[in-house]
Design a protein around this motif. Structure first.
Motif, mmCIF file in Angstrom:
data_model
loop_
_atom_site.group_PDB
_atom_site.id
_atom_site.type_symbol
_atom_site.label_atom_id
_atom_site.label_comp_id
_atom_site.label_asym_id
_atom_site.label_seq_id
_atom_site.Cartn_x
_atom_site.Cartn_y
_atom_site.Cartn_z
ATOM 1 N N SER A 1 0.845 -1.208 0.000
ATOM 2 C CA SER A 1 0.000 0.000 0.000
ATOM 3 C C SER A 1 0.868 1.241 0.000
ATOM 4 O O SER A 1 2.029 1.216 0.426
ATOM 5 C CB SER A 1 -0.934 0.014 1.215
ATOM 6 O OG SER A 1 -0.193 0.187 2.414
ATOM 7 N N GLU A 2 0.283 2.348 -0.476
ATOM 8 C CA GLU A 2 0.924 3.662 -0.440
ATOM 9 C C GLU A 2 -0.158 4.663 -0.053
ATOM 10 O O GLU A 2 -1.164 4.806 -0.736
ATOM 11 C CB GLU A 2 1.522 4.008 -1.811
ATOM 12 C CG GLU A 2 2.446 5.233 -1.811
ATOM 13 C CD GLU A 2 1.713 6.565 -1.967
ATOM 14 O OE1 GLU A 2 2.263 7.617 -1.622
ATOM 15 O OE2 GLU A 2 0.560 6.535 -2.459
ATOM 16 N N THR A 3 0.017 5.316 1.101
ATOM 17 C CA THR A 3 -1.020 6.202 1.621
ATOM 18 C C THR A 3 -0.390 7.458 2.209
ATOM 19 O O THR A 3 0.818 7.532 2.412
ATOM 20 C CB THR A 3 -1.838 5.505 2.734
ATOM 21 O OG1 THR A 3 -0.929 5.090 3.774
ATOM 22 C CG2 THR A 3 -2.583 4.292 2.206
ATOM 23 N N GLY A 4 -1.245 8.426 2.505
ATOM 24 C CA GLY A 4 -0.813 9.624 3.212
ATOM 25 C C GLY A 4 -1.104 9.466 4.693
ATOM 26 O O GLY A 4 -2.161 8.979 5.076
ATOM 27 N N VAL A 5 -0.156 9.865 5.560
ATOM 28 C CA VAL A 5 -0.369 9.757 7.005
ATOM 29 C C VAL A 5 -0.363 11.111 7.694
ATOM 30 O O VAL A 5 -0.791 11.233 8.828
ATOM 31 C CB VAL A 5 0.698 8.851 7.654
ATOM 32 C CG1 VAL A 5 0.527 7.418 7.206
ATOM 33 C CG2 VAL A 5 2.105 9.338 7.338
ATOM 34 N N ALA A 6 0.106 12.138 7.020
ATOM 35 C CA ALA A 6 0.126 13.492 7.566
ATOM 36 C C ALA A 6 0.399 14.444 6.413
ATOM 37 O O ALA A 6 0.696 14.016 5.300
ATOM 38 C CB ALA A 6 1.198 13.625 8.655
ATOM 39 N N ALA A 7 0.260 15.729 6.705
ATOM 40 C CA ALA A 7 0.512 16.709 5.658
ATOM 41 C C ALA A 7 1.959 16.604 5.191
ATOM 42 O O ALA A 7 2.890 16.773 5.974
ATOM 43 C CB ALA A 7 0.235 18.115 6.188
ATOM 44 N N GLY A 8 2.148 16.279 3.918
ATOM 45 C CA GLY A 8 3.483 16.185 3.350
ATOM 46 C C GLY A 8 4.226 14.917 3.691
ATOM 47 O O GLY A 8 5.421 14.799 3.409
ATOM 48 N N ILE A 9 3.544 13.946 4.313
ATOM 49 C CA ILE A 9 4.188 12.676 4.675
ATOM 50 C C ILE A 9 3.412 11.528 4.044
ATOM 51 O O ILE A 9 2.201 11.404 4.230
ATOM 52 C CB ILE A 9 4.244 12.472 6.201
ATOM 53 C CG1 ILE A 9 4.983 13.630 6.881
ATOM 54 C CG2 ILE A 9 4.909 11.141 6.532
ATOM 55 C CD1 ILE A 9 6.442 13.732 6.526
ATOM 56 N N ARG A 10 4.100 10.690 3.279
ATOM 57 C CA ARG A 10 3.504 9.501 2.668
ATOM 58 C C ARG A 10 4.041 8.247 3.352
ATOM 59 O O ARG A 10 5.104 8.286 3.972
ATOM 60 C CB ARG A 10 3.825 9.436 1.174
ATOM 61 C CG ARG A 10 3.489 10.672 0.367
ATOM 62 C CD ARG A 10 2.005 10.974 0.346
ATOM 63 N NE ARG A 10 1.226 9.876 -0.256
ATOM 64 C CZ ARG A 10 -0.101 9.876 -0.305
ATOM 65 N NH1 ARG A 10 -0.798 10.891 0.231
ATOM 66 N NH2 ARG A 10 -0.748 8.873 -0.873
ATOM 67 N N ARG A 11 3.313 7.163 3.229
ATOM 68 C CA ARG A 11 3.728 5.903 3.846
ATOM 69 C C ARG A 11 3.607 4.765 2.840
ATOM 70 O O ARG A 11 2.566 4.609 2.197
ATOM 71 C CB ARG A 11 2.874 5.598 5.071
ATOM 72 C CG ARG A 11 3.065 4.181 5.633
ATOM 73 C CD ARG A 11 2.328 3.998 6.945
ATOM 74 N NE ARG A 11 2.924 4.821 7.978
ATOM 75 C CZ ARG A 11 2.389 4.991 9.195
ATOM 76 N NH1 ARG A 11 1.245 4.394 9.499
ATOM 77 N NH2 ARG A 11 2.992 5.748 10.087
ATOM 78 N N ILE A 12 4.677 3.981 2.735
ATOM 79 C CA ILE A 12 4.647 2.750 1.941
ATOM 80 C C ILE A 12 4.736 1.567 2.904
ATOM 81 O O ILE A 12 5.607 1.531 3.777
ATOM 82 C CB ILE A 12 5.818 2.700 0.939
ATOM 83 C CG1 ILE A 12 5.544 3.643 -0.231
ATOM 84 C CG2 ILE A 12 6.036 1.282 0.426
ATOM 85 C CD1 ILE A 12 6.659 3.709 -1.251
ATOM 86 N N GLU A 13 3.821 0.622 2.745
ATOM 87 C CA GLU A 13 3.896 -0.638 3.473
ATOM 88 C C GLU A 13 4.246 -1.714 2.457
ATOM 89 O O GLU A 13 3.681 -1.756 1.360
ATOM 90 C CB GLU A 13 2.577 -0.944 4.176
ATOM 91 C CG GLU A 13 2.256 0.094 5.247
ATOM 92 C CD GLU A 13 1.239 -0.391 6.258
ATOM 93 O OE1 GLU A 13 1.393 -1.510 6.776
ATOM 94 O OE2 GLU A 13 0.297 0.358 6.525
ATOM 95 N N ALA A 14 5.180 -2.563 2.825
ATOM 96 C CA ALA A 14 5.687 -3.548 1.861
ATOM 97 C C ALA A 14 6.074 -4.834 2.580
ATOM 98 O O ALA A 14 6.120 -4.894 3.811
ATOM 99 C CB ALA A 14 6.880 -2.968 1.110
ATOM 100 N N ILE A 15 6.368 -5.838 1.808
ATOM 101 C CA ILE A 15 6.794 -7.141 2.315
ATOM 102 C C ILE A 15 7.960 -7.637 1.470
ATOM 103 O O ILE A 15 8.167 -7.163 0.343
ATOM 104 C CB ILE A 15 5.641 -8.171 2.292
ATOM 105 C CG1 ILE A 15 4.982 -8.197 0.903
ATOM 106 C CG2 ILE A 15 4.628 -7.885 3.369
ATOM 107 C CD1 ILE A 15 3.852 -9.199 0.779
ATOM 108 N N SER A 16 8.690 -8.587 2.030
ATOM 109 C CA SER A 16 9.810 -9.153 1.273
ATOM 110 C C SER A 16 9.963 -10.617 1.629
ATOM 111 O O SER A 16 9.378 -11.121 2.593
ATOM 112 C CB SER A 16 11.110 -8.391 1.572
ATOM 113 O OG SER A 16 11.550 -8.662 2.886
ATOM 114 N N GLY A 17 10.755 -11.307 0.824
ATOM 115 C CA GLY A 17 11.085 -12.689 1.104
ATOM 116 C C GLY A 17 9.881 -13.605 1.165
ATOM 117 O O GLY A 17 8.973 -13.550 0.328
ATOM 118 N N ALA A 18 9.831 -14.465 2.202
ATOM 119 C CA ALA A 18 8.775 -15.457 2.329
ATOM 120 C C ALA A 18 7.394 -14.815 2.469
ATOM 121 O O ALA A 18 6.387 -15.406 2.069
ATOM 122 C CB ALA A 18 9.047 -16.349 3.545
#
Length: 874
Positions: A679-696
């Motif tokens: 996912s890619e979302t906004g969490v505050a003014a001028g701040i974005r957040r990427i949630e990701a996974i890796s590997g298994a």
């Protein structure tokens, strides 16, 4: 007394006074303290804790600040006393081994009497009962009469941070509001006469575990002047809430509620003061990055917002209002704290979400109260009343009123017992500023060696248990089934830091197993949080410390992936992107970064492809420790929120990423396996957040989605690639069906309404119809009203309905002549909706409203008819 100063002028005057006397002005620290042992910044000295402990050398021998603070241990007194607050500003001057008592007292007197112009005869001071030195300075050097220097006990005038550590006597300055009462009996606990406005703490001792006091080599000064209290004194108002720091917020709330503060009763004023105080707190908390939750400081924020909403409801505010009062708070604070305006969008967004959510919670509380009333025959228990108050925000006064109407009472003693228990929990949590890292570790630090971390190279090691803690208290032995904290002399376990969570694993010995669930670092010690699974563990035992290698590998992969993610963002999106926070867990990663707009789907795809390319290329990690100047010269990027010493650890994937980092990492990017953005979302003014996974975790993620796709294919009897078209077709079909249903509902409502034409009354020159239609939704009710008015001609139609349980709908339709007569549909429908516990409005000729109490629908319609008769017969 000098001309009253504004709160902003008082703040600046204080800072300028001490800056002119060699103090370095420093900005307020965040309300989120760096000290992990304290939930919120609760005093001006907290940011200087490492200096007072001797753990860190100050860059300046003297400093001065205006520090934002939050305290909630006496929250029930807010608004009820003249000067209790959750949010306040502490003006402070500090000496780190420089000047001491004589100079601190002299400057406090000069600032009070000459700079702020307080009459000397109105100042009373207190000293610790054994502090003859401070007493003599006030009497002989300052010249205060001895009878106006009060000696007080350790409870009031000896400051300590906990059972051990820096401490010392203090001297407090009080302002006398009623000097005409004379000096025969000075009682500083009489807060109707005296207000403590300045506290001088003389840190001159170190206290050991037995309570023995040893003089410190470097004596320190820690002071605090309450900005709000000094504003009350200088602005000559009866309480802190009526100063220019808070009163504009109170007035905004009063205006929204339609209340004149000057003529309001005391309970209404209390509600308005609570709103004024709490809104200041929540604005600064959100601006400092705190979000509402059910844990920690997020729970404090949520509780304060809910108290604001509840107090608004008590004084009749029946709409969302927190963002309006927040705007006033922001306007008052932005000159001193620009970040509140910079974070305006996120502050108001958080308030709006929490307010809407809590209004629904309050509605549920009303339903629970109804269940309790139906269950009880004589009395509502104190526990039930407290649950309504604490969980649902239902005022106990309202519970009492409803109970009396039903012939019941409320067990107020039981309620107060529950309330007292909660207050005590709050006091226990905020009792002192813990300068000793939860009291215990620094108490025993002289007898313990710091934990040596071996985890970069070793997954297991033999270790000795130096200390066992249960609930933070040292114990000699712990039996199976008990939660425990363990301090080892050396460990392979990584402690939570830099966004990466602590390792999991086991400590084992002969017939002994401790499952380690988390590890945190406190000063020089690694604290292993776990549970004794088997056997008895004793301090001094030798154990094998073994991390869970599977968890470590997943955390390392996710941590290295965050480094690649930052590099990809800077390469593909914007070179100016920097980290604003992160979380490295075993199963996922989260990366916050500064960017003003959402990433496009093309950018997200490019980032994923770039990272997976770097993974496939197999870049070898090069890890080195070097001087920080060398690392910066090489272009290494610093991690958000981390403090660095002279020597730093650099993680370099050559040609891809180079960062300062103390976390665990893969030896080669190929070990990460795969990378997927979730996912890619906004969490505050001028701040974005990427949630990701890796590997298994990527494989697990894809397996779940593959299962969902197969299920949808079976249901739709379609190939996977055909599913989107099938869903689009179903959505179109559903929309068409809904339109047809709405049309049928409207026709049915009009058919029902036509039967009401027989009830039309004549009022003056107008036709008037006020009636109820059964189970008609708001949209259909409006169509019916418009249709009826068209058939009636010049006149007015007011209809009410109960479309579903717990809801009431109103609509008013007026012809042009009725509007010209001075009647307005919006005002009328809004007024009658209040009778049913709701509100609304609209245009002069057409308006809608809603309510929650269907039992008062007839009363509301009768009121509508009366208003129409009064307004149309002229």
């Amino acid at each position: 007394m000098a001309t009253p100063l504004s709160g902003a002028q008082i703040r600046q005057t204080f800072l300028d006074f001490f800056a002119q006397r060699g103090h370095q002005p420093l900005p307020s620290a965040s309300l989120v303290p760096e000290d992990p042992t304290v939930l919120l910044t609760i005093a001006g000295m907290l940011p200087f804790k490492p200096i007072f402990l001797g753990q860190q050398k100050s860059e300046f021998p003297r400093a001065t600040t205006s520090q934002k603070c939050i305290r909630t241990n006496d929250i029930e007194n807010v608004g009820r006393t003249a000067r209790h607050h959750t949010f306040f500003e502490m003006l402070g001057n500090f000496s780190f081994g420089d000047y001491f008592k004589s100079q601190a007292i002299a400057w406090a007197w000069e600032l009070s009497t000459k700079t702020f112009g307080l009459p000397p005869e109105r100042i009373v001071v207190s000293v610790f009962e054994e502090d003859d030195e401070a007493f003599a300075i006030w009497r002989d050097e300052v010249g205060i009469p001895a009878h106006r220097i009060q000696r007080m006990g350790a409870k009031d005038n000896f400051w300590n941070s906990g059972p051990t550590g820096p401490c010392g006597p203090c001297s407090e300055l009080y302002y006398d509001f009623h000097p005409e009462l004379g000096d025969d009996h000075i009682d500083l606990e009489d807060d109707t006469r005296f207000i403590e406005y300045y506290n001088l703490v003389f840190m001159q001792y170190n206290q050991d575990i037995d309570g023995n006091l040893t003089p410190l080599q470097n004596k320190n000064i820690d002071t605090g002047m309450g900005l709000e209290r000094m504003a009350q004194i200088l602005q000559k108002v009866p309480n802190n809430y009526e100063t220019d720091l808070i009163f504009p917020i109170v007035q905004t709330a009063a205006k929204i509620a339609g209340i004149d503060y000057s003529t309001a009763d005391e309970s209404t004023k209390v509600s308005l003061k609570v709103i004024g105080d709490h809104i200041r707190a929540v604005v600064h908390m959100i601006a400092d990055g705190i979000t509402a939750s059910n844990e920690g400081r997020g729970y404090v924020l949520r509780r304060l917002i809910r108290r604001v909403v509840r107090q608004g409801r008590l004084i009749g505010i029946d709409r969302d209002f927190t963002t309006d009062v927040a705007e006033t708070a922001i306007a008052l604070s932005e000159s001193a704290y620009p970040n509140v305006r910079m974070k305006e969008t996120v502050v108001k967004s958080e308030l709006k979400i929490e307010e809407e959510r809590f209004r629904k919670t309050l509605d549920r509380g009303e339903k629970l109260l109804e269940e309790i009333l139906n269950r009880e025959t004589k009395q509502i228990s104190g526990k039930d009343a407290f649950e309504l108050y604490d969980t649902y925000g239902f005022p106990v006064e309202l519970t009492e009123e409803v109970a009396i109407e039903k012939g019941l009472t409320v067990d107020m003693k039981g309620f107060e017992a529950e309330m007292q228990a909660q207050r005590q929990r709050g006091r226990d949590a905020h009792k002192t500023i813990d300068l000793t890292v939860q009291g215990t570790l620094d108490t025993l630090a002289e007898n313990l060696q710091g934990t040596e971390f071996l985890g970069y190279k070793q997954p297991s090691t033999q270790a000795e248990i130096q200390l066992l803690l249960v609930n933070g208290e040292p114990v000699d032995r712990v039996e199976a089934g008990t939660d425990v904290q363990v301090i080892l002399n050396q460990t392979p376990f990584y402690a939570e830091s830099g966004g990466q969570i602590g390792d999991r694993g086991y400590l084992s010995g002969e017939d002994l197993v401790i499952r380690v669930e988390d590890v945190k670092k406190e000063s020089a010690f690694f604290v292993h949080f776990g549970r004794v699974e088997r056997g008895t563990v004793r301090s001094g035992d030798k154990v094998t410390a073994q991390i869970d290698l599977s968890c470590r590998r997943r955390a390392a992969a996710n941590h290295s992936a965050t480094h690649l993610l930052q590099a990809a963002l800077r390469k593909i999106v914007d070179e100016g992107i920097s980290q604003a926070g992160s979380l490295v867990d075993f199963d996922r990663l989260r990366f916050d970064f500064n960017y003003s707009k959402p990433l496009t789907s093309e950018q997200i795809q490019q980032i994923e492809e770039q990272i997976n390319t770097w993974i496939a290329e197999g870049h070898q990690a090069e890890i080195a420790v070097m001087p920080i100047a060398d690392a910066k010269a090489k272009g290494a990027i610093a991690m958000f929120g981390e403090k660095y010493g002279d020597e730093v650890r650099v993680i370099d994937f050559p040609g891809v990423s180079m960062e300062l980092c103390g976390g665990t990492h893969v030896a080669n990017t190929a070990e990460i396996g795969l990378f997927k953005i979730v996912s890619e979302t906004g969490v505050a003014a001028g701040i974005r957040r990427i949630e990701a996974i890796s590997g298994a975790s990527v494989l697990e993620y894809l397996n779940v989605r593959d299962s969902v796709v197969k299920d949808l294919s079976d249901r739709f009897k379609s190939k996977p690639e055909e599913i989107p078209d099938r869903i689009t077709a179903l959505q179109t079909e559903l929309k068409n069906t809904q339109k047809q249903l709405e049309a049928v509902k409207g026709q049915l409502a009009i058919a029902k309404a036509d039967q009401l034409l027989a009830e039309v009354d004549t009022v003056g020159d107008f036709k008037v119809l006020v009636s109820q239609l059964e189970a008609v939704d708001p949209a259909s009710l409006q169509k019916a009203a418009e249709q009826l008015l068209q058939k009636m001609g010049e006149g007015a139609v007011v209809l009410g309905s109960v479309p579903e349980a717990g809801k009431v709908s109103f609509v008013a339709a007026f012809s042009p002549a009725v509007v010209k007569q001075g009647m307005q549909a919006g005002k009328l429908v809004g007024a009658i909706a209040k009778i049913c516990g709701g509100g609304g409005g609209g245009r002069p000729n057409l308006a809608q409203a809603g309510g929650r109490d269907a039992s008062k629908l007839s009363e509301a319609l009768t009121e509508a008819k009366n208003q129409l008769k009064a307004g149309l017969v002229k």
